[in-house]
Each structure stands twice: as structure tokens, then as C-alpha cells.
Design a protein around this motif. Structure first.
Motif, PDB file in Angstrom:
ATOM      1  N   SER A 177      -4.584 -84.105 -48.289  1.00 14.90           N
ATOM      2  CA  SER A 177      -5.583 -84.219 -49.087  1.00 14.90           C
ATOM      3  C   SER A 177      -6.938 -85.315 -48.368  1.00 14.90           C
ATOM      4  CB  SER A 177      -5.039 -85.180 -49.979  1.00 14.90           C
ATOM      5  OG  SER A 177      -4.158 -85.166 -50.931  1.00 14.90           O
ATOM      6  N   MET A 178      -6.581 -85.871 -47.168  1.00 13.17           N
ATOM      7  CA  MET A 178      -7.906 -86.856 -46.969  1.00 13.17           C
ATOM      8  C   MET A 178      -8.527 -85.640 -45.729  1.00 13.17           C
ATOM      9  SD  MET A 178      -7.651 -90.300 -44.796  1.00 13.17           S
ATOM     10  CE  MET A 178      -6.599 -89.712 -44.063  1.00 13.17           C
ATOM     11  N   ILE A 179      -7.856 -84.940 -45.445  1.00 15.35           N
ATOM     12  CA  ILE A 179      -8.546 -83.880 -44.309  1.00 15.35           C
ATOM     13  C   ILE A 179      -9.009 -83.093 -45.456  1.00 15.35           C
ATOM     14  CG2 ILE A 179      -7.581 -82.047 -42.885  1.00 15.35           C
ATOM     15  CD1 ILE A 179      -5.524 -83.451 -41.888  1.00 15.35           C
ATOM     16  N   GLU A 180      -8.563 -82.402 -46.461  1.00 13.08           N
ATOM     17  CA  GLU A 180      -9.127 -81.221 -47.428  1.00 13.08           C
ATOM     18  C   GLU A 180     -10.344 -81.761 -47.475  1.00 13.08           C
ATOM     19  OE1 GLU A 180      -5.567 -78.804 -48.398  1.00 13.08           O
ATOM     20  OE2 GLU A 180      -6.249 -80.549 -49.886  1.00 13.08           O
ATOM     21  N   GLU A 181     -10.150 -82.840 -48.268  1.00 19.47           N
ATOM     22  CA  GLU A 181     -11.947 -84.264 -48.537  1.00 19.47           C
ATOM     23  C   GLU A 181     -12.472 -84.070 -47.586  1.00 19.47           C
ATOM     24  OE1 GLU A 181     -13.294 -87.865 -50.995  1.00 19.47           O
ATOM     25  OE2 GLU A 181     -10.648 -86.984 -50.576  1.00 19.47           O
ATOM     26  N   ALA A 182     -12.408 -84.084 -46.397  1.00 18.32           N
ATOM     27  CA  ALA A 182     -13.586 -84.585 -45.341  1.00 18.32           C
ATOM     28  C   ALA A 182     -13.671 -83.143 -45.041  1.00 18.32           C
ATOM     29  CB  ALA A 182     -13.087 -85.311 -44.296  1.00 18.32           C
ATOM     30  N   ALA A 183     -12.978 -81.831 -44.755  1.00 16.81           N
ATOM     31  CA  ALA A 183     -13.815 -80.886 -44.553  1.00 16.81           C
ATOM     32  C   ALA A 183     -14.188 -80.003 -45.595  1.00 16.81           C
ATOM     33  CB  ALA A 183     -12.577 -79.649 -44.495  1.00 16.81           C
ATOM     34  N   ALA A 184     -14.467 -80.000 -46.995  1.00 16.84           N
ATOM     35  CA  ALA A 184     -15.592 -80.246 -47.196  1.00 16.84           C
ATOM     36  C   ALA A 184     -16.621 -80.886 -47.841  1.00 16.84           C
ATOM     37  CB  ALA A 184     -14.892 -80.286 -49.337  1.00 16.84           C
ATOM     38  N   MET A 185     -16.336 -81.669 -47.379  1.00 14.45           N
ATOM     39  CA  MET A 185     -18.043 -82.798 -47.154  1.00 14.45           C
ATOM     40  C   MET A 185     -18.348 -82.310 -46.431  1.00 14.45           C
ATOM     41  SD  MET A 185     -16.528 -87.156 -47.566  1.00 14.45           S
ATOM     42  CE  MET A 185     -15.736 -87.020 -50.138  1.00 14.45           C
ATOM     43  N   SER A 186     -17.853 -81.783 -45.139  1.00 14.60           N
ATOM     44  CA  SER A 186     -18.548 -81.926 -44.292  1.00 14.60           C
ATOM     45  C   SER A 186     -19.257 -80.194 -43.774  1.00 14.60           C
ATOM     46  CB  SER A 186     -18.001 -81.853 -42.614  1.00 14.60           C
ATOM     47  OG  SER A 186     -16.788 -81.652 -42.866  1.00 14.60           O
ATOM     48  N   ASN A 187     -18.783 -79.447 -45.160  1.00  8.77           N
ATOM     49  CA  ASN A 187     -18.667 -77.444 -44.771  1.00  8.77           C
ATOM     50  C   ASN A 187     -18.435 -77.650 -44.623  1.00  8.77           C
ATOM     51  OD1 ASN A 187     -20.734 -78.335 -48.093  1.00  8.77           O
ATOM     52  ND2 ASN A 187     -22.450 -77.975 -46.556  1.00  8.77           N
ATOM     53  N   GLN A 188     -16.934 -77.638 -43.946  1.00  9.10           N
ATOM     54  CA  GLN A 188     -16.312 -76.872 -43.560  1.00  9.10           C
ATOM     55  C   GLN A 188     -14.893 -76.466 -44.060  1.00  9.10           C
ATOM     56  OE1 GLN A 188     -16.095 -80.532 -40.023  1.00  9.10           O
ATOM     57  NE2 GLN A 188     -17.456 -78.699 -38.520  1.00  9.10           N
ATOM     58  N   GLN A 203     -12.323 -75.318 -39.171  1.00  4.51           N
ATOM     59  CA  GLN A 203     -13.094 -75.505 -38.709  1.00  4.51           C
ATOM     60  C   GLN A 203     -13.143 -77.133 -38.417  1.00  4.51           C
ATOM     61  OE1 GLN A 203     -15.922 -73.980 -41.721  1.00  4.51           O
ATOM     62  NE2 GLN A 203     -16.453 -71.567 -40.089  1.00  4.51           N
ATOM     63  N   PHE A 204     -12.923 -77.656 -39.428  1.00  2.00           N
ATOM     64  CA  PHE A 204     -12.879 -79.179 -39.612  1.00  2.00           C
ATOM     65  C   PHE A 204     -11.652 -79.524 -38.503  1.00  2.00           C
ATOM     66  CE2 PHE A 204     -11.513 -83.327 -40.763  1.00  2.00           C
ATOM     67  CZ  PHE A 204     -12.249 -84.158 -40.550  1.00  2.00           C
TER      68      PHE A 204
END
Length: 89
Positions: A19-30, A34-35
Motif C-alpha cells: 500500500s505504501m509503495i502504491e501510494e508513493a508511486a501515485a504521488m510521484s505520477n509513476q 517505474q517507481f
């Protein structure tokens, strides 16, 4: 131009990490891929650089520089090793 080969890495994550990785990827538009690749590559480069870098204090630096500028004369073992190498070529 030949197509790039892609390698695969499978990961097992707990729900919280995913969940944390998904959220960080979304926040960085990746995308998640890619993230993960950019983050892992950056960290890998940092670790490799840390392990390749040698940090010396001033005294050690001076000793290395002295050894490079005034190397000792070759001893008999070094001469023998050089001769063996030359004989192999």
C-alpha cells in the motif's frame, strides 16, 4: 534497432508495504514498476558508490602519495614474478 530485453523480479510484500509503495508511486505520477525501478536503481547506485569510494585521513593520504611517488625498489620475489609473467606471454 533490436528490442530491449526485459528482466523480471518478483517480490513478496506485506499489505502495508504494498500500500505504501502504491501510494508513493501515485504521488510521484509513476507506475508501480517505474517507481520501484527508479527507487531501487538510485539506492543501488548510492550503495555501489559508497563501497567504491575510499576515504583517507590526511596522514594516510600522504603515505599513499609517498608510496606512489617513491616506490620501493623491486625485491627478488617481484622480479621473479615479473619474469614468470613475461615467460608466459
Amino acid at each position: 534497432m533490436p528490442a530491449l530485453k526485459k528482466q523480471r523480479i518478483d517480490l513478496r510484500l506485506n499489505d502495508e508495504d504494498k500500500s505504501m509503495i502504491e501510494e508513493a508511486a501515485a504521488m510521484s505520477n509513476q507506475t508501480i514498476t517505474q517507481f520501484m525501478v527508479s527507487t531501487a536503481s538510485e539506492r543501488a547506485a548510492e550503495i555501489i558508490e559508497q563501497h567504491r569510494r575510499l576515504t583517507l585521513n590526511e596522514e594516510s593520504w600522504n603515505r599513499v602519495m609517498d608510496a606512489l611517488s617513491k616506490p620501493p625498489a623491486p625485491n627478488s620475489r617481484l622480479k621473479q614474478a615479473a619474469k614468470r609473467l613475461q615467460d608466459m606471454e
